[in-house]
Design an enzyme around this catalytic site. Structure first.
Site, short mmCIF file in Angstrom:
data_model
loop_
_atom_site.label_atom_id
_atom_site.label_comp_id
_atom_site.label_asym_id
_atom_site.label_seq_id
_atom_site.Cartn_x
_atom_site.Cartn_y
_atom_site.Cartn_z
N ASP A 123 60.11 59.69 46.83
CA ASP A 123 58.70 59.87 46.46
C ASP A 123 58.19 58.53 45.94
O ASP A 123 58.92 57.53 45.99
CB ASP A 123 58.53 60.98 45.42
CG ASP A 123 57.23 61.75 45.61
OD1 ASP A 123 56.16 61.17 45.34
OD2 ASP A 123 57.29 62.91 46.04
N HIS B 227 52.60 60.01 49.01
CA HIS B 227 53.75 59.94 48.09
C HIS B 227 54.74 58.85 48.52
O HIS B 227 55.95 59.06 48.53
CB HIS B 227 54.47 61.29 48.04
CG HIS B 227 53.65 62.36 47.35
ND1 HIS B 227 53.66 62.52 45.98
CD2 HIS B 227 52.80 63.30 47.84
CE1 HIS B 227 52.86 63.54 45.65
NE2 HIS B 227 52.31 64.01 46.76
N GLU C 9 49.10 66.00 50.34
CA GLU C 9 48.30 65.35 49.30
C GLU C 9 47.89 63.91 49.63
O GLU C 9 48.00 63.01 48.80
CB GLU C 9 49.07 65.39 47.96
CG GLU C 9 49.26 66.80 47.45
CD GLU C 9 49.88 66.85 46.07
OE1 GLU C 9 49.47 67.69 45.25
OE2 GLU C 9 50.82 66.06 45.80
#
Length: 624
Positions: free
Chosen positions: A230, A283, A354
């Protein structure tokens, strides 16, 4: 002369009628389990498990027998009828009877033969551990002292062996026993049953991951979804780019390729598939920056802009792959190709969640991309990434990709055309998003945050957070107070610190009952429901590491295990959470005895007094 299996076992027609006599209560509950009523079968203290030679099963025979002999389990709680209580007293005095329950005596005279050998039979020893492999089995223990396991594949046989560890218990006389003859027919309802663990926000040693794999296998969960990288850290060794490990938290907090191979082997030996996730293109910062800084955008930005108006990330630290930059795709190809060769499963998770549109404002290349394409939208930009990345990801005919649902359902940046063979992991908006994905024809792994996120309800983790600096409940405006009083409902006025979410975006804490209650196919047609291939509970690790992981995941994940294996309803169609209470409570005690720090569920009083801690005496209160 031919006789039925039931007759050979000395079984009753209705298994449930012997529940008072049999304390054993396997988890997940088998699809069909029928107990006899002729008394216990002795199991020799030196019993063996024998079967065909196989690289996985041969080790499992010895491992299972050793565990049973060492554990010598004594059930700590078991299902009993809900107790009777006296009526509410009037002014007059009265007494109540307090009879002890009468247990049916064993009248077999101890004539059952002891079992010295359990035999395993497998039809297809070559079946690979991949999605949709047959995991069914039967397990028979006869009054004559025979123990037979039959499975179509080694992976079904492994599940049978785990069931065996739960039905052989201590007899109280320095021996082992199975309480009654038993016939089990079992197979999972869903093919994908797992736990997602994030090892990027905090590091977990290899031994801790292996310990989780042990726990997964005991509960018949078959997927370890490993969110390995991440923005915060890159612990994965990529030999072509060794400098990426500079963004591990320390030289000791890495996963070497030897570690990866060991974890995959450990999982396979226990019937657990290891599905990796390298989250892209969102990410993404740590690791990538060490190879090519142009491949990452907004990594140096302030993540929330002190007002959330132009946030470049949903949490610190920011960073996304610059999908307008050609060099990004060379980097993706190099890293993905090497990583994909390490992992044996046909499924590879490539993230896709996201994506923050404001992050691309920090990239001149991205802004130029839009200038060169007047009228282009962020969905066009997402499709551009997908069109260039998919040929890289589809590296072999057997490959199936897995992505978070955002690639389709994001409000800001969904792609326009996503191939239907990509598995979607759904985490937002519960059954509404599952319905949308199923209608579009995608296979779905359910991880709805409202039910399956294990990190929820622990407050916020971001520091310097003045939202907590509230010392008295805020005054509720009269208009709002009047509105609540005039419209009674399940809703009430809350604030962040008073009966509210406490800065945990997905609060409250998801209890085992909450997990078990989830009817995630509700509202789907029969055809749409076929697209739901399973589910995962997820532990994001902002506030977790190896010191707490066992209590964060277990025994809550055991509720998921039963939900996905045999469902959450009994034969009458009622939700059976009240029946699971004793089962999961005893399972938790067994996990602790096996060295896992599973979280306590209730005071021990509740284990020793089944149903005395129920909120409702009505055992069908959950409804159908």
């Amino acid at each position: 002369m031919k006789i039925s299996i039931a007759a050979a076992l000395g079984l009753l027609a209705v298994a449930v009628s012997t529940a008072e006599a049999v304390k054993v209560n396997p988890l997940p509950a088998p699809v069909t389990i029928t107990w006899g009523k002729t008394g216990p079968i002795k199991v020799d203290n030196n019993f063996k498990i024998v079967g065909p030679k196989h690289d996985v099963l041969t080790k499992a025979y010895a491992r299972t027998a050793a565990l049973i002999k060492e554990e010598r389990w004594i059930p700590q709680t078991w299902e009993q009828p809900a107790g009777e209580f006296p009526p509410f007293p009037t002014l007059s005095k009265r007494g109540d009877d307090d009879d002890e329950p009468i247990l049916e005596a064993n009248n077999n005279g101890g004539k059952h033969k002891g079992i010295k050998t359990f035999t395993v039979q497998v039809s297809d020893l070559k079946a690979d551990l991949q999605m949709s492999v047959d995991e069914s089995y039967t397990l028979d223990v006869t009054a004559a002292g025979q123990g037979i396991i039959k499975a179509k594949t080694p992976w079904g046989a492994l599940h049978a062996l785990n069931t065996l560890t739960q039905i052989i218990i201590d007899d109280g006389k320095h021996g082992l026993q199975i309480e009654e003859p038993v016939h089990i027919e079992d197979a999972p309802k869903y093919t994908h049953r797992g736990v997602m663990l994030d090892t990027a926000r905090n590091y977990y040693p290899v031994k801790a991951l292996m310990k989780q794999i042990d726990a997964l296998s005991w509960a018949k969960l078959n997927v370890f979804h490993w969110h390995i990288t991440d923005t915060q850290s890159w612990p994965l060794e990529i030999k072509k780019y060794p400098q990426m490990l500079k963004d591990a938290y320390s030289p000791r907090e890495i996963y070497s390729q030897r570690d990866i191979a060991a974890i995959i082997k450990y999982g396979r030996e226990r019937g657990v598939r290891v599905i990796p996730e390298i989250d892209m293109p969102g990410h993404s910062a740590s690791g990538w920056l060490q190879v090519d800084k142009k491949a990452v955008t907004c990594a140096d930005s302030w993540w929330d802009n002190d007002g959330w108006t132009h946030h470049s990330a949903v949490q610190p630290n920011p960073g996304q792959l610059d999908i307008s930059y050609e060099g990004t795709y060379k980097l993706i190809k190099d890293i993905y190709t090497e990583a994909a060769n390490l992992f044996k499963d046909n499924i590879f998770h490539v993230g896709s969640d996201e994506l923050m549109t404001y992050c691309f404002n920090y990239s001149e290349s991205a802004m130029d991309w839009f200038k060169q394409r007047p009228g282009a939208t962020y969905p066009d930009f997402a499709q551009y990434y997908l069109d260039k990345a998919l040929p890289i990801y589809m590296d072999k005919p057997e490959r199936r990709l897995m992505m978070w649902e955002d690639i389709i359902l994001s409000h800001d940046m969904p792609a326009k055309e996503v191939p239907k063979d990509i598995i979607m992991q759904s985490w937002n908006s519960g059954t509404a998003n599952i319905k949308k994905l199923a209608q579009k024809g995608y296979d779905i792994v359910v991880s709805s945050a409202d039910f399956f996120y294990l990190d929820c309800g622990n407050g916020g983790y971001v520091t310097n957070d003045p939202r907590y600096n509230v010392n008295e409940p805020p005054v509720l405006p009269e208009a709002i107070k009047d509105a609540f009083e005039a419209n009674p409902s399940d809703y009430s006025a809350t604030t962040l610190n008073y009966l509210g979410m406490g800065a945990s975006w997905c609060a409250p804490y998801k209890t085992w009952q909450r997990i078990y209650s989830y009817d995630f196919t509700k509202g789907l047609t029969d055809e749409e429901a076929k697209h739901v291939i399973g589910g995962e509970v997820a532990l994001w690790s902002e506030q977790s590491d190896a010191s707490v992981v066992e209590s964060k995941i277990w025994p809550r994940a055991a509720a998921l295990a039963e939900l996905l294996w045999s469902g959450n309803r009994n034969a009458e169609g009622y939700k059976r959470a009240t029946e699971l209470t004793a089962r999961i409570s005893d399972y938790r005690e067994r996990m602790v005895a096996r060295g896992h720090a599973a979280h306590p569920l209730v005071p021990k009083y509740c284990l020793q007094h089944p149903h005395h801690c129920d909120l409702f005496r009505n055992q069908t209160a959950w409804g159908k």
